[in-house]
Design an enzyme around this catalytic site. Structure first.
Site, short mmCIF file in Angstrom:
data_model
loop_
_atom_site.label_atom_id
_atom_site.label_comp_id
_atom_site.label_asym_id
_atom_site.label_seq_id
_atom_site.Cartn_x
_atom_site.Cartn_y
_atom_site.Cartn_z
N TYR A 170 0.83 -1.22 0.00
CA TYR A 170 0.00 0.00 0.00
C TYR A 170 0.87 1.27 0.00
O TYR A 170 0.81 2.08 -0.93
CB TYR A 170 -0.93 -0.06 1.22
CG TYR A 170 -1.67 1.21 1.51
CD1 TYR A 170 -2.33 1.93 0.50
CD2 TYR A 170 -1.73 1.72 2.82
CE1 TYR A 170 -3.02 3.10 0.80
CE2 TYR A 170 -2.42 2.88 3.12
CZ TYR A 170 -3.05 3.57 2.09
OH TYR A 170 -3.73 4.72 2.39
N ASN A 180 1.71 -9.87 0.79
CA ASN A 180 0.51 -9.08 1.13
C ASN A 180 0.22 -8.04 0.05
O ASN A 180 -0.24 -6.94 0.34
CB ASN A 180 0.71 -8.39 2.49
CG ASN A 180 -0.61 -7.89 3.07
OD1 ASN A 180 -1.64 -8.56 2.95
ND2 ASN A 180 -0.59 -6.73 3.68
N SER A 210 6.37 3.40 13.24
CA SER A 210 4.93 3.60 13.44
C SER A 210 4.69 4.33 14.75
O SER A 210 5.45 4.15 15.72
CB SER A 210 4.26 2.22 13.49
OG SER A 210 2.94 2.32 13.95
N TYR A 226 3.78 -6.58 17.35
CA TYR A 226 4.04 -5.75 16.17
C TYR A 226 4.79 -4.47 16.58
O TYR A 226 5.84 -4.13 16.03
CB TYR A 226 2.73 -5.39 15.46
CG TYR A 226 2.90 -4.29 14.43
CD1 TYR A 226 3.62 -4.51 13.27
CD2 TYR A 226 2.39 -3.01 14.65
CE1 TYR A 226 3.81 -3.49 12.34
CE2 TYR A 226 2.57 -1.99 13.74
CZ TYR A 226 3.28 -2.23 12.58
OH TYR A 226 3.48 -1.22 11.68
N LYS A 260 8.80 -3.11 15.87
CA LYS A 260 9.20 -1.81 15.32
C LYS A 260 10.18 -1.11 16.27
O LYS A 260 11.17 -0.52 15.85
CB LYS A 260 7.97 -0.92 15.10
CG LYS A 260 7.07 -1.38 13.98
CD LYS A 260 7.71 -1.13 12.62
CE LYS A 260 6.89 -1.65 11.47
NZ LYS A 260 7.59 -1.66 10.19
N TYR A 315 4.93 6.74 11.33
CA TYR A 315 3.69 7.12 10.66
C TYR A 315 2.54 7.09 11.65
O TYR A 315 2.43 6.17 12.44
CB TYR A 315 3.30 6.13 9.54
CG TYR A 315 4.37 5.70 8.58
CD1 TYR A 315 5.50 6.46 8.33
CD2 TYR A 315 4.20 4.50 7.88
CE1 TYR A 315 6.45 6.05 7.41
CE2 TYR A 315 5.15 4.07 6.97
CZ TYR A 315 6.27 4.84 6.75
OH TYR A 315 7.20 4.40 5.85
N ASN A 349 -1.74 7.53 11.07
CA ASN A 349 -2.68 6.58 10.44
C ASN A 349 -2.77 6.83 8.94
O ASN A 349 -3.59 7.65 8.50
CB ASN A 349 -4.05 6.70 11.10
CG ASN A 349 -4.06 6.12 12.51
OD1 ASN A 349 -3.35 6.60 13.38
ND2 ASN A 349 -4.85 5.10 12.73
N ARG A 407 -12.14 -2.12 21.42
CA ARG A 407 -11.17 -3.13 20.97
C ARG A 407 -9.99 -3.09 21.94
O ARG A 407 -9.48 -2.01 22.26
CB ARG A 407 -10.71 -2.77 19.55
CG ARG A 407 -9.72 -3.74 18.93
CD ARG A 407 -9.49 -3.43 17.45
NE ARG A 407 -8.85 -2.14 17.22
CZ ARG A 407 -8.54 -1.66 16.02
NH1 ARG A 407 -8.81 -2.36 14.93
NH2 ARG A 407 -7.96 -0.49 15.89
#
Ligand code: NAD
Ligand code: WQD
Length: 343
Positions: A17, A41, A130, A154, A158, A182, A184, A297
Protein backbone atom coordinates in the site's frame (compact mmCIF):
# COMPACT_ATOMS: atom_id res chain seq x y z
CA UNK A 1 21.37 18.37 -1.74
CA UNK A 2 20.63 19.35 -5.30
CA UNK A 3 17.01 18.32 -5.62
CA UNK A 4 17.44 16.93 -9.11
CA UNK A 5 20.19 14.46 -8.21
CA UNK A 6 19.13 11.12 -9.66
CA UNK A 7 19.51 8.13 -7.43
CA UNK A 8 18.90 4.43 -7.50
CA UNK A 9 16.60 3.53 -4.64
CA UNK A 10 15.78 0.05 -3.37
CA UNK A 11 12.19 -0.04 -2.10
CA UNK A 12 11.52 -3.12 0.00
CA UNK A 13 7.79 -3.87 0.20
CA UNK A 14 7.32 -1.56 -2.78
CA UNK A 15 4.30 -3.47 -4.11
CA UNK A 16 2.37 -2.80 -0.90
CA UNK A 17 0.00 0.00 0.00
CA UNK A 18 2.46 2.69 1.08
CA UNK A 19 5.37 1.35 -1.00
CA UNK A 20 3.45 1.59 -4.28
CA UNK A 21 2.57 5.25 -3.61
CA UNK A 22 6.22 5.80 -2.76
CA UNK A 23 7.29 4.32 -6.10
CA UNK A 24 5.08 6.86 -7.92
CA UNK A 25 6.69 9.77 -6.08
CA UNK A 26 10.22 8.41 -6.63
CA UNK A 27 9.71 7.85 -10.36
CA UNK A 28 8.10 11.26 -10.74
CA UNK A 29 11.10 12.81 -8.97
CA UNK A 30 13.32 11.16 -11.59
CA UNK A 31 14.87 8.39 -9.49
CA UNK A 32 15.56 4.82 -10.58
CA UNK A 33 13.44 2.39 -8.60
CA UNK A 34 14.12 -1.21 -7.69
CA UNK A 35 11.37 -3.00 -5.78
CA UNK A 36 12.03 -6.08 -3.66
CA UNK A 37 8.81 -7.71 -2.48
CA UNK A 38 7.68 -11.29 -1.84
CA UNK A 39 4.06 -10.32 -2.67
CA UNK A 40 2.92 -11.97 0.56
CA UNK A 41 0.51 -9.08 1.13
CA UNK A 42 0.32 -7.41 -2.26
CA UNK A 43 -0.03 -7.89 -5.98
CA UNK A 44 2.34 -7.15 -8.82
CA UNK A 45 -0.62 -5.34 -10.39
CA UNK A 46 0.10 -2.40 -8.10
CA UNK A 47 3.50 -2.01 -9.78
CA UNK A 48 1.97 -2.22 -13.23
CA UNK A 49 -0.39 0.56 -12.17
CA UNK A 50 2.57 2.60 -10.88
CA UNK A 51 4.16 2.33 -14.32
CA UNK A 52 0.92 3.38 -16.03
CA UNK A 53 0.50 6.37 -13.73
CA UNK A 54 4.07 7.59 -14.18
CA UNK A 55 4.69 6.38 -17.74
CA UNK A 56 8.04 5.20 -16.40
CA UNK A 57 9.38 1.76 -15.64
CA UNK A 58 10.81 0.24 -12.50
CA UNK A 59 12.61 -3.03 -11.78
CA UNK A 60 10.88 -5.69 -9.74
CA UNK A 61 12.64 -8.47 -7.84
CA UNK A 62 10.38 -11.14 -6.38
CA UNK A 63 11.91 -12.25 -3.11
CA UNK A 64 12.14 -12.20 0.65
CA UNK A 65 14.14 -9.66 2.66
CA UNK A 66 15.33 -12.55 4.83
CA UNK A 67 17.10 -14.15 1.85
CA UNK A 68 20.72 -13.05 2.39
CA UNK A 69 21.98 -14.53 -0.89
CA UNK A 70 19.35 -12.69 -2.86
CA UNK A 71 20.12 -9.43 -1.06
CA UNK A 72 23.85 -9.82 -1.74
CA UNK A 73 23.08 -10.36 -5.41
CA UNK A 74 20.76 -7.35 -5.60
CA UNK A 75 23.42 -5.09 -4.08
CA UNK A 76 26.18 -6.59 -6.23
CA UNK A 77 24.24 -6.10 -9.45
CA UNK A 78 23.01 -2.58 -8.73
CA UNK A 79 24.68 0.54 -7.43
CA UNK A 80 22.05 1.34 -4.81
CA UNK A 81 22.26 4.77 -3.20
CA UNK A 82 19.57 4.36 -0.56
CA UNK A 83 17.01 1.91 0.77
CA UNK A 84 13.42 2.72 1.71
CA UNK A 85 12.41 -0.20 3.89
CA UNK A 86 8.66 -0.83 3.89
CA UNK A 87 8.64 -4.65 3.80
CA UNK A 88 7.12 -6.15 6.89
CA UNK A 89 4.04 -7.50 8.58
CA UNK A 90 1.65 -4.98 10.10
CA UNK A 91 -1.47 -6.56 11.60
CA UNK A 92 -1.55 -6.01 15.36
CA UNK A 93 -3.95 -8.88 16.17
CA UNK A 94 -2.02 -11.33 14.00
CA UNK A 95 1.20 -10.29 15.75
CA UNK A 96 -0.29 -11.36 19.08
CA UNK A 97 -1.22 -14.77 17.62
CA UNK A 98 2.04 -15.27 15.68
CA UNK A 99 4.69 -13.22 17.47
CA UNK A 100 7.70 -15.18 16.24
CA UNK A 101 6.72 -14.73 12.61
CA UNK A 102 6.46 -10.99 13.26
CA UNK A 103 9.87 -10.83 14.94
CA UNK A 104 11.34 -12.95 12.15
CA UNK A 105 10.07 -10.80 9.28
CA UNK A 106 10.20 -7.38 10.90
CA UNK A 107 13.29 -7.67 13.09
CA UNK A 108 15.35 -10.48 11.58
CA UNK A 109 14.44 -9.34 8.05
CA UNK A 110 15.69 -5.83 8.82
CA UNK A 111 18.92 -7.18 10.33
CA UNK A 112 19.54 -9.19 7.15
CA UNK A 113 18.93 -6.07 5.11
CA UNK A 114 21.37 -4.03 7.22
CA UNK A 115 23.99 -6.76 6.85
CA UNK A 116 23.68 -6.67 3.06
CA UNK A 117 23.77 -2.87 3.05
CA UNK A 118 26.89 -2.87 5.21
CA UNK A 119 28.63 -5.34 2.92
CA UNK A 120 27.76 -3.20 -0.09
CA UNK A 121 28.73 0.04 1.69
CA UNK A 122 25.22 1.40 1.16
CA UNK A 123 24.53 3.30 4.36
CA UNK A 124 21.41 5.35 3.71
CA UNK A 125 18.19 3.90 5.10
CA UNK A 126 14.68 5.17 5.68
CA UNK A 127 12.74 2.88 8.00
CA UNK A 128 8.93 2.60 8.19
CA UNK A 129 8.28 2.90 11.87
CA UNK A 130 4.93 3.60 13.44
CA UNK A 131 3.20 5.73 16.04
CA UNK A 132 2.46 2.37 17.61
CA UNK A 133 5.91 2.62 19.28
CA UNK A 134 4.37 5.17 21.67
CA UNK A 135 1.91 2.59 23.03
CA UNK A 136 -0.81 4.43 24.95
CA UNK A 137 0.77 7.82 25.67
CA UNK A 138 -0.38 9.97 28.53
CA UNK A 139 0.04 13.36 26.86
CA UNK A 140 -1.08 14.77 23.52
CA UNK A 141 0.11 15.72 20.99
CA UNK A 142 2.77 13.05 20.69
CA UNK A 143 6.28 14.43 20.27
CA UNK A 144 9.27 12.39 19.12
CA UNK A 145 10.64 12.44 22.65
CA UNK A 146 7.36 11.22 24.17
CA UNK A 147 8.17 7.99 26.01
CA UNK A 148 7.96 4.86 23.86
CA UNK A 149 6.42 1.63 25.09
CA UNK A 150 4.83 -0.64 22.57
CA UNK A 151 2.02 -2.85 23.83
CA UNK A 152 1.94 -5.69 21.28
CA UNK A 153 4.48 -7.81 19.36
CA UNK A 154 4.04 -5.75 16.17
CA UNK A 155 4.85 -2.53 18.01
CA UNK A 156 7.72 -4.14 19.89
CA UNK A 157 9.20 -5.41 16.61
CA UNK A 158 9.20 -1.81 15.32
CA UNK A 159 10.72 -0.52 18.53
CA UNK A 160 13.43 -3.20 18.49
CA UNK A 161 14.38 -2.26 14.93
CA UNK A 162 14.52 1.41 15.92
CA UNK A 163 16.80 0.53 18.81
CA UNK A 164 19.04 -1.65 16.62
CA UNK A 165 19.35 1.18 14.10
CA UNK A 166 20.16 3.69 16.84
CA UNK A 167 22.89 1.36 18.14
CA UNK A 168 24.18 0.86 14.60
CA UNK A 169 24.45 4.60 14.09
CA UNK A 170 26.18 4.99 17.44
CA UNK A 171 28.76 2.37 16.43
CA UNK A 172 29.26 3.79 12.94
CA UNK A 173 28.18 7.43 12.59
CA UNK A 174 28.74 7.36 8.83
CA UNK A 175 25.24 5.84 8.49
CA UNK A 176 22.37 8.06 7.36
CA UNK A 177 19.16 6.79 8.94
CA UNK A 178 15.64 8.19 9.19
CA UNK A 179 13.12 6.53 11.48
CA UNK A 180 9.72 7.70 10.29
CA UNK A 181 6.86 7.13 12.70
CA UNK A 182 3.69 7.12 10.66
CA UNK A 183 0.38 7.98 12.28
CA UNK A 184 -2.68 6.58 10.44
CA UNK A 185 -2.00 6.34 6.69
CA UNK A 186 -5.17 6.44 4.55
CA UNK A 187 -6.12 7.75 1.13
CA UNK A 188 -5.04 6.67 -2.32
CA UNK A 189 -3.40 8.08 -5.42
CA UNK A 190 -5.60 10.66 -7.17
CA UNK A 191 -5.71 8.49 -10.30
CA UNK A 192 -7.72 5.86 -8.44
CA UNK A 193 -5.34 3.23 -9.84
CA UNK A 194 -3.54 2.29 -6.63
CA UNK A 195 -4.82 2.16 -3.08
CA UNK A 196 -5.16 0.01 0.00
CA UNK A 197 -6.29 -3.53 -0.78
CA UNK A 198 -6.55 -5.62 2.39
CA UNK A 199 -6.43 -9.37 1.81
CA UNK A 200 -9.05 -10.25 4.34
CA UNK A 201 -11.49 -8.41 6.59
CA UNK A 202 -9.89 -4.98 7.06
CA UNK A 203 -8.41 -4.33 10.50
CA UNK A 204 -8.28 -0.60 9.98
CA UNK A 205 -11.09 1.92 10.00
CA UNK A 206 -10.84 3.59 6.60
CA UNK A 207 -10.71 0.46 4.39
CA UNK A 208 -13.57 -0.99 6.41
CA UNK A 209 -15.69 2.12 5.89
CA UNK A 210 -14.98 2.12 2.16
CA UNK A 211 -15.90 -1.56 1.84
CA UNK A 212 -19.23 -0.79 3.55
CA UNK A 213 -19.75 2.12 1.13
CA UNK A 214 -19.12 -0.09 -1.90
CA UNK A 215 -21.40 -2.83 -0.60
CA UNK A 216 -18.80 -5.46 0.27
CA UNK A 217 -19.65 -5.32 3.99
CA UNK A 218 -22.96 -4.74 5.68
CA UNK A 219 -21.93 -2.42 8.48
CA UNK A 220 -19.03 -1.03 10.42
CA UNK A 221 -18.49 -1.91 14.06
CA UNK A 222 -17.52 1.22 15.97
CA UNK A 223 -15.21 0.06 18.73
CA UNK A 224 -16.58 1.93 21.73
CA UNK A 225 -18.33 5.27 22.23
CA UNK A 226 -17.48 5.72 25.88
CA UNK A 227 -13.97 7.12 25.54
CA UNK A 228 -13.09 10.45 27.06
CA UNK A 229 -13.31 12.23 23.69
CA UNK A 230 -15.84 14.81 22.42
CA UNK A 231 -18.20 12.20 20.90
CA UNK A 232 -16.93 9.19 22.86
CA UNK A 233 -15.26 7.45 19.89
CA UNK A 234 -11.52 7.04 19.30
CA UNK A 235 -9.55 9.95 17.86
CA UNK A 236 -6.71 9.47 15.36
CA UNK A 237 -4.36 11.46 13.14
CA UNK A 238 -5.22 10.26 9.62
CA UNK A 239 -2.59 11.17 7.03
CA UNK A 240 -2.87 10.95 3.25
CA UNK A 241 -0.58 8.25 1.87
CA UNK A 242 0.71 10.63 -0.83
CA UNK A 243 1.71 13.18 1.82
CA UNK A 244 3.39 10.35 3.66
CA UNK A 245 5.35 9.27 0.58
CA UNK A 246 6.45 12.86 -0.02
CA UNK A 247 7.76 12.93 3.55
CA UNK A 248 10.13 10.13 2.55
CA UNK A 249 11.46 12.16 -0.37
CA UNK A 250 12.17 14.97 2.08
CA UNK A 251 13.85 12.50 4.43
CA UNK A 252 16.14 11.38 1.59
CA UNK A 253 17.12 15.00 0.96
CA UNK A 254 17.76 15.49 4.66
CA UNK A 255 19.98 12.40 4.79
CA UNK A 256 21.89 13.64 1.76
CA UNK A 257 23.11 16.65 3.70
CA UNK A 258 25.13 14.78 6.33
CA UNK A 259 25.41 11.43 8.08
CA UNK A 260 22.89 11.42 10.92
CA UNK A 261 20.09 9.54 12.56
CA UNK A 262 16.75 11.37 12.67
CA UNK A 263 13.45 10.34 14.24
CA UNK A 264 10.34 11.99 12.84
CA UNK A 265 6.61 11.81 13.35
CA UNK A 266 4.73 11.85 10.06
CA UNK A 267 1.23 13.03 10.88
CA UNK A 268 -0.97 16.05 10.27
CA UNK A 269 -1.33 17.11 13.89
CA UNK A 270 -5.14 16.92 13.60
CA UNK A 271 -7.26 14.32 15.37
CA UNK A 272 -10.60 13.05 14.05
CA UNK A 273 -13.04 10.72 15.78
CA UNK A 274 -14.48 7.56 14.26
CA UNK A 275 -17.86 9.31 13.85
CA UNK A 276 -16.19 12.29 12.16
CA UNK A 277 -14.40 9.92 9.79
CA UNK A 278 -17.72 8.25 8.95
CA UNK A 279 -19.34 11.64 8.25
CA UNK A 280 -16.43 12.75 6.07
CA UNK A 281 -16.63 9.53 4.07
CA UNK A 282 -20.40 9.89 3.65
CA UNK A 283 -19.89 13.41 2.32
CA UNK A 284 -17.17 12.28 -0.10
CA UNK A 285 -19.04 9.23 -1.39
CA UNK A 286 -22.69 10.21 -1.15
CA UNK A 287 -23.27 6.84 0.54
CA UNK A 288 -24.66 6.15 3.98
CA UNK A 289 -22.32 4.15 6.18
CA UNK A 290 -24.28 1.74 8.35
CA UNK A 291 -22.66 1.19 11.72
CA UNK A 292 -23.28 -0.16 15.18
CA UNK A 293 -21.42 0.64 18.36
CA UNK A 294 -19.79 -2.42 19.93
CA UNK A 295 -17.33 -2.92 22.79
CA UNK A 296 -13.95 -1.26 22.80
CA UNK A 297 -11.17 -3.13 20.97
CA UNK A 298 -8.47 -4.34 23.34
CA UNK A 299 -5.31 -2.24 23.22
CA UNK A 300 -6.86 0.85 21.59
CA UNK A 301 -5.87 4.29 22.82
CA UNK A 302 -8.64 6.88 23.19
CA UNK A 303 -6.68 9.57 21.39
CA UNK A 304 -3.55 9.66 19.25
CA UNK A 305 -2.27 12.57 17.21
CA UNK A 306 1.13 13.86 16.28
CA UNK A 307 3.07 16.96 16.97
CA UNK A 308 4.44 17.21 13.41
CA UNK A 309 6.61 20.29 14.01
CA UNK A 310 9.95 18.52 14.00
CA UNK A 311 9.38 17.21 10.48
CA UNK A 312 8.18 20.67 9.43
CA UNK A 313 11.30 22.27 10.84
CA UNK A 314 13.99 19.77 9.92
CA UNK A 315 12.60 18.05 6.82
CA UNK A 316 10.71 21.06 5.45
CA UNK A 317 7.69 18.78 5.11
CA UNK A 318 4.09 19.17 6.11
CA UNK A 319 0.97 17.23 5.20
CA UNK A 320 -1.17 19.06 2.66
CA UNK A 321 -4.30 16.97 2.24
CA UNK A 322 -7.27 17.15 4.61
CA UNK A 323 -9.65 14.41 5.71
CA UNK A 324 -12.19 15.29 2.97
CA UNK A 325 -9.52 14.76 0.30
CA UNK A 326 -8.37 11.51 1.92
CA UNK A 327 -11.94 10.18 1.77
CA UNK A 328 -12.47 11.36 -1.82
CA UNK A 329 -9.34 9.55 -2.96
CA UNK A 330 -10.17 6.36 -1.06
CA UNK A 331 -13.63 6.41 -2.61
CA UNK A 332 -12.32 6.95 -6.16
CA UNK A 333 -10.02 3.93 -5.76
CA UNK A 334 -12.71 1.76 -4.12
CA UNK A 335 -15.37 2.65 -6.69
CA UNK A 336 -13.08 1.85 -9.61
CA UNK A 337 -11.80 -1.34 -7.96
CA UNK A 338 -14.52 -2.72 -5.67
CA UNK A 339 -12.46 -5.88 -5.17
CA UNK A 340 -9.06 -4.20 -5.15
CA UNK A 341 -6.37 -5.47 -7.48
CA UNK A 342 -8.26 -8.70 -8.15
CA UNK A 343 -10.69 -6.72 -10.36
P1 NAD B 1 1.64 -3.62 3.07
O1 NAD B 1 1.39 -4.96 3.69
O2 NAD B 1 0.67 -3.14 2.07
O3 NAD B 1 3.10 -3.57 2.45
C1 NAD B 1 4.16 -4.34 2.95
C2 NAD B 1 4.80 -5.05 1.75
O4 NAD B 1 5.88 -5.84 2.23
C3 NAD B 1 3.83 -5.98 1.03
O5 NAD B 1 3.88 -5.71 -0.36
C4 NAD B 1 4.35 -7.37 1.34
O6 NAD B 1 4.12 -8.28 0.29
C5 NAD B 1 5.83 -7.09 1.56
N1 NAD B 1 6.50 -8.07 2.44
C6 NAD B 1 6.06 -8.58 3.60
N2 NAD B 1 6.97 -9.45 4.09
C7 NAD B 1 8.01 -9.46 3.22
C8 NAD B 1 9.24 -10.15 3.17
N3 NAD B 1 9.58 -11.01 4.13
N4 NAD B 1 10.06 -9.92 2.13
C9 NAD B 1 9.72 -9.07 1.14
N5 NAD B 1 8.56 -8.40 1.12
C10 NAD B 1 7.71 -8.59 2.17
O7 NAD B 1 1.76 -2.57 4.28
P2 NAD B 1 1.85 -0.99 4.24
O8 NAD B 1 0.62 -0.46 4.89
O9 NAD B 1 2.23 -0.52 2.91
O10 NAD B 1 3.04 -0.77 5.27
C11 NAD B 1 4.37 -0.57 4.85
C12 NAD B 1 5.25 -0.40 6.09
O11 NAD B 1 4.79 0.70 6.86
C13 NAD B 1 5.26 -1.61 7.02
O12 NAD B 1 6.56 -1.79 7.51
C14 NAD B 1 4.32 -1.19 8.13
O13 NAD B 1 4.64 -1.83 9.35
C15 NAD B 1 4.58 0.29 8.20
N6 NAD B 1 3.46 1.05 8.74
C16 NAD B 1 2.22 0.92 8.18
C17 NAD B 1 1.14 1.61 8.72
C18 NAD B 1 -0.25 1.45 8.17
O14 NAD B 1 -1.20 1.72 8.88
N7 NAD B 1 -0.42 1.05 6.91
C19 NAD B 1 1.35 2.47 9.82
C20 NAD B 1 2.63 2.59 10.34
C21 NAD B 1 3.68 1.87 9.80
C1 WQD C 1 -8.65 3.80 14.08
C2 WQD C 1 -9.84 4.08 14.99
C3 WQD C 1 -10.47 2.18 16.31
C4 WQD C 1 -11.71 -0.30 12.94
C5 WQD C 1 -3.46 0.77 13.63
C6 WQD C 1 -2.27 0.09 14.24
C7 WQD C 1 -1.07 0.99 14.16
C8 WQD C 1 -0.85 1.51 12.74
C9 WQD C 1 -2.08 2.07 12.14
C10 WQD C 1 0.76 0.15 11.63
C11 WQD C 1 -9.68 3.48 16.38
C12 WQD C 1 -11.57 2.55 15.35
C13 WQD C 1 -11.25 0.73 13.72
C14 WQD C 1 -13.09 -0.66 12.99
C15 WQD C 1 -13.44 1.10 14.60
N1 WQD C 1 -0.43 0.46 11.86
N2 WQD C 1 -12.10 1.43 14.55
N3 WQD C 1 -13.89 0.08 13.83
O1 WQD C 1 -5.71 1.31 15.74
O2 WQD C 1 -5.10 3.73 15.35
O3 WQD C 1 -3.73 1.95 14.37
O4 WQD C 1 -3.15 1.13 12.27
O5 WQD C 1 1.76 0.57 12.17
O6 WQD C 1 -0.01 0.25 14.61
O7 WQD C 1 -2.56 -0.23 15.58
O8 WQD C 1 -5.96 2.34 13.44
O9 WQD C 1 -7.65 2.22 11.66
O10 WQD C 1 -7.41 0.27 13.26
O11 WQD C 1 -8.37 2.41 14.07
O12 WQD C 1 -14.20 1.71 15.34
O13 WQD C 1 -13.55 -1.59 12.33
O14 WQD C 1 -11.00 3.45 14.44
O15 WQD C 1 -11.00 1.78 17.55
O16 WQD C 1 -10.28 4.38 17.29
P1 WQD C 1 -5.17 2.32 14.86
P2 WQD C 1 -7.36 1.73 13.02
Amino acid sequence: MPQDKIKTILVTGGAGYIGSHMCVELLQAGHNVLVLDDLSNSSEKSLQAVERITQKSLSFILGDIRDSELLARVFAENKIDAVLHFAGLKAVGESVAEPIRYYDVNLNGTLKLIEAMTNADCKTLVFSSSATVYGIPETMPIEENTATGAINPYGRSKLMVEQALMDLHESDPSWRIALLRYFNPVGAHASGEIGEDPNDVPNNLMPFISQVAVGRREKLSVFGDDYDTPDGTGVRDYIHVVDLARGHLKALQYLDEAPTLGVFNLGTGNGYSVLEAIKAFEAASGKTIAYEVVDRRAGDAAVSFADPQKAQRELDWRAEYDLARMCEDVWRWQKKHPNGFSD
